[in-house]
Design a protein around this motif. Structure first.
Motif, short mmCIF file in Angstrom:
data_model
loop_
_atom_site.label_atom_id
_atom_site.label_comp_id
_atom_site.label_asym_id
_atom_site.label_seq_id
_atom_site.Cartn_x
_atom_site.Cartn_y
_atom_site.Cartn_z
N VAL A 125 35.95 43.47 7.36
CA VAL A 125 35.30 44.05 8.55
C VAL A 125 36.30 44.88 9.35
CG1 VAL A 125 34.14 43.50 10.72
CG2 VAL A 125 33.57 42.23 8.65
N TYR A 126 37.53 44.38 9.45
CA TYR A 126 38.55 45.10 10.22
C TYR A 126 38.91 46.43 9.54
CZ TYR A 126 42.99 46.19 12.45
OH TYR A 126 44.01 46.84 13.13
N THR A 141 37.04 48.37 7.96
CA THR A 141 35.98 49.36 8.16
C THR A 141 36.06 50.00 9.54
OG1 THR A 141 34.43 47.65 8.94
CG2 THR A 141 34.45 48.16 6.57
N GLN A 151 35.91 48.21 12.46
CA GLN A 151 35.18 47.42 13.46
C GLN A 151 36.09 46.28 13.94
OE1 GLN A 151 32.35 48.45 14.56
NE2 GLN A 151 31.99 50.02 13.01
N TRP A 208 34.22 43.48 16.05
CA TRP A 208 33.43 42.58 15.22
C TRP A 208 34.34 41.63 14.43
CZ3 TRP A 208 28.18 44.26 13.03
CH2 TRP A 208 27.47 44.99 13.98
N TYR A 256 24.28 43.56 22.18
CA TYR A 256 24.45 44.79 21.40
C TYR A 256 23.38 45.82 21.75
CZ TYR A 256 25.24 47.79 17.35
OH TYR A 256 25.51 48.87 16.54
N SER A 280 31.08 57.84 15.21
CA SER A 280 32.01 57.86 16.33
C SER A 280 32.73 59.19 16.37
CB SER A 280 33.03 56.72 16.18
OG SER A 280 33.83 56.93 15.01
#
Length: 531
Positions: free
Chosen positions: A47-48, A50, A52, A55, A98, A114
Motif C-alpha cells: 500500500v505504501y 502505491t 498511499q 492508508w 473518507y 493527484s
C-alpha cells in the motif's frame, strides 16, 4: 485417613499430560504468528509503495493493535471487543470520514489523479523524431530472438541486437546494438526469415519495454509493431512545479482552484488533478442560483415525500388495524392475510408491477380510467402525477408494516377502558380519539421516525419506478422532479453529470447529518416511550 485425603486432594489438582494436538499447536503457534506478521507488513508495504502513505499508516496501526490484543496479556480484556471495534472503524467510521473528505475536493471524472501523478503523466508524453525512425524485424535464433533494424523497408540491415530471451524478460531492458557487419559481433548462424506479424503481436508487451542503445548512445524506443526510434519529451519540468511545452516554450502552472495546469493565456491541460477546494461544494448548494433551485426543490420534495408517505401509511395501517381488532367481524383472518400480502411480496417486484399498471398506453389503471371517465393520465410525464404515483405505490408498500405494529399495540390496551367508555355512552370515534390513538401513538412514534428516515433514502422506489424523471429544464446539472436527495446524488456521482464525486460526497454528508439528527430524535422518543 489424612494421607488418603491428601492424596485425593493432590490428585484433584493434577493436570493431564499434553496431547499430540496440544504439542502441534505449541510448535506451530509462533511460526504461524511470524507468517501472519510478515503478511501484514508486506500488505502495508505494498500500500505504501502505491503512494498511499496515510492508508499504509492506518493499516499498520490496525495490525499492530490486533497483534497486541491477541498476543499479549495486557490486551486480554479487549479480545472480544476488538473485532467489533475494528469493524466499526473500518466499515462505518472510515467510509464516513473518507466521504466527508471527498466533499471538500473537486474529485470528478476530469479530476481523478493527484497533481504529482498528472505531472508525471504529462512528462511521460513524447514525440518520435521522424527522420531517425528505423524499421525493425524480429528473427528467431534458436530459443532466443534477434532484432534487426534498418532505415527503410528493403534496405540492408544496419544494426543487430544480441540474442534476446523475450519469453523470460521482465521489466525494462536496455539492449546495446552493434553494426550488422561488425567483425566483433559475427552471427553464430545465418539469420532466419523474419517472423510474421502474429509473432510480433505475441511479443509486443516485451518489445515495448526494450530500450535499444546505438553505439553513439542514442536511445531507441518502441513506436509500434514495425518501428523503433528516438523520442523527444513534449514537456520539461521546472523547479517551481510548472511545466514547459518544448514545442513553443509555453509555461503551464498548476491552478489549485480549478484543478488544471493552465497557461497565462487561459489554455488548460487534460487531465485535471484533484485539489482541495474547501467548502466550495457546500457553497455551491447555497449560492449557485442554477444549482440551488433544483437542489432546494429536490430537498423539499424529499421531506414532503417522506412525511406524506409516513402520514398516509400510518392512517391507513392504523385504520385497518382498528377494524381488524373488532371481534365481531367475520373472516378477520382472511382479511388480515390479504392486507398483509403487499408486505410479503418483495418490494422491487411490486414496484415493477406498478410500473406496468401505470403505463399511459397499455396499463390497466389507465384502461379503467379511460373506460369510466375517458381520460388517460400521463403518469410518467406530468411532474404532479408522477409524484402522486410515487406516493400511491410507496403507501401501498408501507401500510402493512404500520398495520402489524398497531395490531400488536392494540392488544396491549386494557379492555376495561373500552368497557368504561361504553358505559359512558361514547361513540367509536370518541374511543379512537380519546383512548386508542393516544395509547398507540406514544410507543409508535420512534418507529414512525425510523420510517421517515428510511423513506428519506428510499432509492430503490425512485430508481425502479420513475428514475427521477421528468427532468427539470435548463439546469446546469441534470435533475429530476421526482428525484429525492439520494437518487439525485447517485445521478451526480455516476450517471449524467460527469461523475462529480466531490459534489455527490458533499450531498451525502448532508444526508448523513440529517439522518443522524432523525436518529437522535428517535432515541429521545424511545426513551420517553419507556418512561
Amino acid at each position: 485417613m489424612n494421607a488418603v485425603s491428601s492424596a485425593l486432594g493432590q490428585g484433584s489438582y493434577s493436570t493431564l499430560p499434553p496431547t499430540l494436538t496440544d504439542k502441534l499447536a505449541g510448535l506451530l503457534r509462533w511460526p504461524l504468528v511470524a507468517a501472519a506478521i510478515a503478511a501484514a507488513l508486506y500488505l502495508v508495504f505494498v500500500v505504501y509503495t502505491t503512494g498511499q502513505a496515510a492508508w499504509a499508516a492506518g493499516l499498520l496501526v490496525l495490525f499492530t493493535a490486533g497483534f497486541y490484543v491477541y498476543l499479549s496479556r495486557g490486551g486480554f480484556a479487549w479480545r472480544y471487543l476488538f473485532p467489533g471495534v475494528a469493524g466499526v472503524l473500518v466499515f462505518i467510521a472510515f467510509p464516513l470520514v473518507y466521504t466527508a473528505q471527498i466533499g471538500f475536493t473537486n474529485y470528478s471524472s476530469t479530476h481523478l489523479l493527484s497533481e504529482s501523478r498528472v505531472r508525471d503523466y504529462l512528462l511521460e508524453q513524447h514525440d518520435a523524431i521522424e527522420d531517425q525512425v528505423l524499421a525493425y524485424s524480429l528473427h528467431a535464433d534458436g530459443a532466443e530472438f534477434r532484432l534487426v533494424l534498418q532505415p527503410e523497408a528493403g534496405a540492408a540491415p544496419r544494426w543487430v541486437s544480441p540474442p534476446l530471451a523475450l519469453r523470460k524478460a521482465v521489466g525494462a531492458l536496455r539492449v546495446d546494438l552493434a553494426a550488422a557487419d561488425a567483425e566483433h559481433l559475427p552471427l553464430t548462424a545465418p539469420l532466419q526469415a523474419a517472423l510474421p506479424l502474429t509473432e510480433l503481436i505475441r511479443h509486443r508487451d516485451t518489445l515495448s519495454r526494450l530500450v535499444l542503445v546505438l553505439p553513439d548512445k542514442t536511445e531507441l524506443h518502441y513506436l509500434g509493431l514495425r518501428e523503433f526510434g528516438p523520442v523527444k519529451p513534449q514537456w520539461t519540468a521546472n523547479a517551481d512545479g510548472s511545466l514547459t511545452r518544448t514545442a513553443d516554450g509555453t509555461v503551464f502552472k498548476p491552478n489549485r482552484d480549478s484543478g488544471f495546469f493552465e497557461s497565462q493565456g487561459g489554455e488548460t491541460l487534460q487531465p485535471g488533478f484533484k485539489a482541495f477546494i474547501g467548502v466550495g461544494n457546500y457553497a455551491r448548494m447555497l449560492f449557485d442560483a442554477e444549482f440551488r433551485g433544483p437542489f432546494l426543490s429536490i430537498f423539499s420534495w424529499t421531506v414532503v415525500f417522506s412525511a406524506l408517505t409516513v402520514a398516509c401509511a400510518t392512517a391507513i395501517g392504523m385504520l385497518f388495524a382498528v377494524l381488524l381488532n373488532w371481534e365481531g367481524m367475520r373472516f378477520r383472518t382472511t382479511y388480515r392475510t390479504l392486507l398483509f400480502l403487499p408486505y410479503a411480496v418483495p418490494g422491487f417486484i411490486s414496484i415493477l408491477v406498478f410500473k406496468g399498471l401505470f403505463n399511459q398506453n397499455f396499463g390497466e389503471i389507465n384502461a379503467i380510467l379511460n373506460a369510466l371517465f375517458g381520460i388517460k393520465p400521463a403518469w410518467f410525464a406530468d411532474p404532479l402525477l408522477a409524484k402522486t404515483m410515487l406516493l400511491i405505490v410507496n403507501v401501498w408498500l408501507g401500510y402493512p408494516y404500520i398495520m402489524i405494529l398497531c395490531s400488536g399495540l392494540l392488544k396491549a390496551i386494557p379492555a376495561d377502558l373500552y368497557e368504561a367508555s361504553a358505559l359512558a355512552g361514547a361513540s367509536p370515534a370518541t374511543n379512537f380519539l380519546k383512548i386508542t390513538a393516544p395509547l398507540i401513538i406514544k410507543p409508535l412514534a420512534p418507529l414512525l421516525v425510523s420510517a421517515f428516515a428510511f423513506n428519506f433514502n428510499n432509492f430503490v422506489l425512485i430508481a425502479l419506478l420513475t428514475d427521477g424523471r421528468p427532468d427539470f429544464l435548463s439546469t446546469k446539472l441534470p435533475a429530476g422532479q421526482t428525484d429525492i436527495l439520494v437518487s439525485y446524488t447517485y445521478r451526480i456521482a455516476f450517471r449524467d453529470s460527469g461523475s462529480d464525486f466531490g459534489l455527490a460526497a458533499a450531498i451525502s454528508t448532508l444526508i448523513f447529518f440529517l439522518v443522524a439528527a432523525l436518529s437522535l430524535v428517535n432515541l429521545r422518543l424511545s426513551a420517553k416511550a419507556q418512561n
